[in-house]
Design a protein around this motif. Sequence first.
Motif, short mmCIF file in Angstrom:
data_model
loop_
_atom_site.label_atom_id
_atom_site.label_comp_id
_atom_site.label_asym_id
_atom_site.label_seq_id
_atom_site.Cartn_x
_atom_site.Cartn_y
_atom_site.Cartn_z
N UNK A 77 15.23 -68.30 115.45
CA UNK A 77 14.65 -67.59 116.60
C UNK A 77 13.61 -66.56 116.18
N UNK A 78 13.63 -66.12 114.92
CA UNK A 78 12.72 -65.06 114.48
C UNK A 78 11.52 -65.59 113.69
N UNK A 79 11.37 -66.90 113.56
CA UNK A 79 10.18 -67.46 112.93
C UNK A 79 10.36 -68.04 111.54
N UNK A 80 11.57 -67.98 111.00
CA UNK A 80 11.84 -68.61 109.70
C UNK A 80 12.31 -70.04 109.96
N UNK A 81 12.69 -70.71 108.90
CA UNK A 81 13.13 -72.10 109.00
C UNK A 81 14.41 -72.28 108.21
N UNK A 82 15.13 -73.34 108.50
CA UNK A 82 16.34 -73.67 107.76
C UNK A 82 16.40 -75.15 107.48
N UNK A 83 17.16 -75.49 106.46
CA UNK A 83 17.41 -76.89 106.13
C UNK A 83 18.72 -77.28 106.79
N UNK A 84 18.69 -78.36 107.52
CA UNK A 84 19.88 -78.88 108.19
C UNK A 84 20.17 -80.25 107.58
N UNK A 85 21.42 -80.46 107.18
CA UNK A 85 21.81 -81.76 106.62
C UNK A 85 23.17 -82.14 107.22
N UNK A 86 24.18 -82.19 106.38
CA UNK A 86 25.49 -82.65 106.83
C UNK A 86 26.58 -81.59 106.73
N UNK A 112 26.17 -74.45 102.85
CA UNK A 112 25.60 -75.14 104.01
C UNK A 112 24.43 -74.38 104.64
N UNK A 113 23.83 -73.46 103.90
CA UNK A 113 22.74 -72.66 104.46
C UNK A 113 21.61 -72.49 103.46
N UNK A 114 20.43 -72.99 103.82
CA UNK A 114 19.20 -72.76 103.07
C UNK A 114 18.17 -72.31 104.08
N UNK A 115 17.58 -71.15 103.83
CA UNK A 115 16.61 -70.55 104.75
C UNK A 115 15.31 -70.29 104.02
N UNK A 116 14.19 -70.39 104.74
CA UNK A 116 12.90 -70.09 104.10
C UNK A 116 11.88 -69.64 105.13
N UNK A 117 10.84 -68.97 104.62
CA UNK A 117 9.76 -68.47 105.46
C UNK A 117 8.50 -68.35 104.62
N UNK A 118 7.33 -68.35 105.28
CA UNK A 118 6.08 -68.13 104.55
C UNK A 118 6.05 -66.71 103.98
N UNK A 119 5.65 -66.58 102.74
CA UNK A 119 5.63 -65.30 102.05
C UNK A 119 4.77 -64.26 102.76
N UNK A 120 3.66 -64.67 103.35
CA UNK A 120 2.73 -63.72 103.96
C UNK A 120 3.25 -63.12 105.27
N UNK A 121 4.29 -63.67 105.87
CA UNK A 121 4.82 -63.14 107.13
C UNK A 121 5.95 -62.15 106.82
N UNK A 122 5.55 -60.94 106.48
CA UNK A 122 6.49 -59.94 105.96
C UNK A 122 7.63 -59.61 106.91
N UNK A 166 10.07 -62.41 106.76
CA UNK A 166 10.75 -62.40 105.47
C UNK A 166 11.86 -61.33 105.46
N UNK A 167 11.61 -60.19 106.08
CA UNK A 167 12.64 -59.15 106.17
C UNK A 167 13.84 -59.63 106.99
N UNK A 168 13.57 -60.27 108.12
CA UNK A 168 14.65 -60.80 108.95
C UNK A 168 15.38 -61.95 108.23
N UNK A 169 14.62 -62.71 107.47
CA UNK A 169 15.19 -63.80 106.68
C UNK A 169 16.22 -63.24 105.70
#
Length: 193
Positions: free
Chosen positions: A101-110, A143-153, A156-159
């Motif tokens: 919801x805050x603009x980062x991304x996550x990996x979803x698998x099983x 079961x949790x991998x999260x990532x965000x673009x480095x330039x979106x500070x 990244x803080x919320x991440x």
Amino acid sequence: MKKYEEEHYRYDAIKDKIYPWVKNELVDQQALNGKNLSEKDTMVIEFIGDLKVIFVIKRGEDSYEILKDAMLPPHVSAEEVYHKACENLVRDVEFVIGNTWYGAFGIIADGVHEASSVCFKHIWQMCADKLKDDLIIYVPHKDTVLFAPLSQQKVVEQLAEHAKGAYEAGGDKISLTPYLFSKERKELMTYEV
């Protein structure tokens, strides 16, 4: 009879059921024999920073057994097992990118192999290319991998806060260390804040 000669552990019988699991500490709450692991008898590959890769054998629908050294014939190398395990993972597990919801991304698998996604440089290269930026990646939980673009500070803080919450939720914790995937160098490394 050696362990690897037993029908249950013959390499030809298990090689297509082996998967890499990314860990920080050598313990796993889901694996059948994951309570007390030791580098003395478990095949462990140092990965990046505080991350290690161990290997598991899928025994049933939701049942896994840690691959121990004694389960492998002497001619099978760690590198061979790693490559085979990654092939199996690509074949059997679909990794999907989800949005937070805050603009980062996550990996979803099983629900079991999300952390293993860090083994695949092509996933991170594709994401870095699409986002046109380096990536900050957290692997707080199995079961949790999260990532965000480095330039979106702000993101990244919320991440970092999201990762901390996932880590503190219990279960199979991995790490609160941030990692950087460099778009230009095409390399995953520990991120120095």
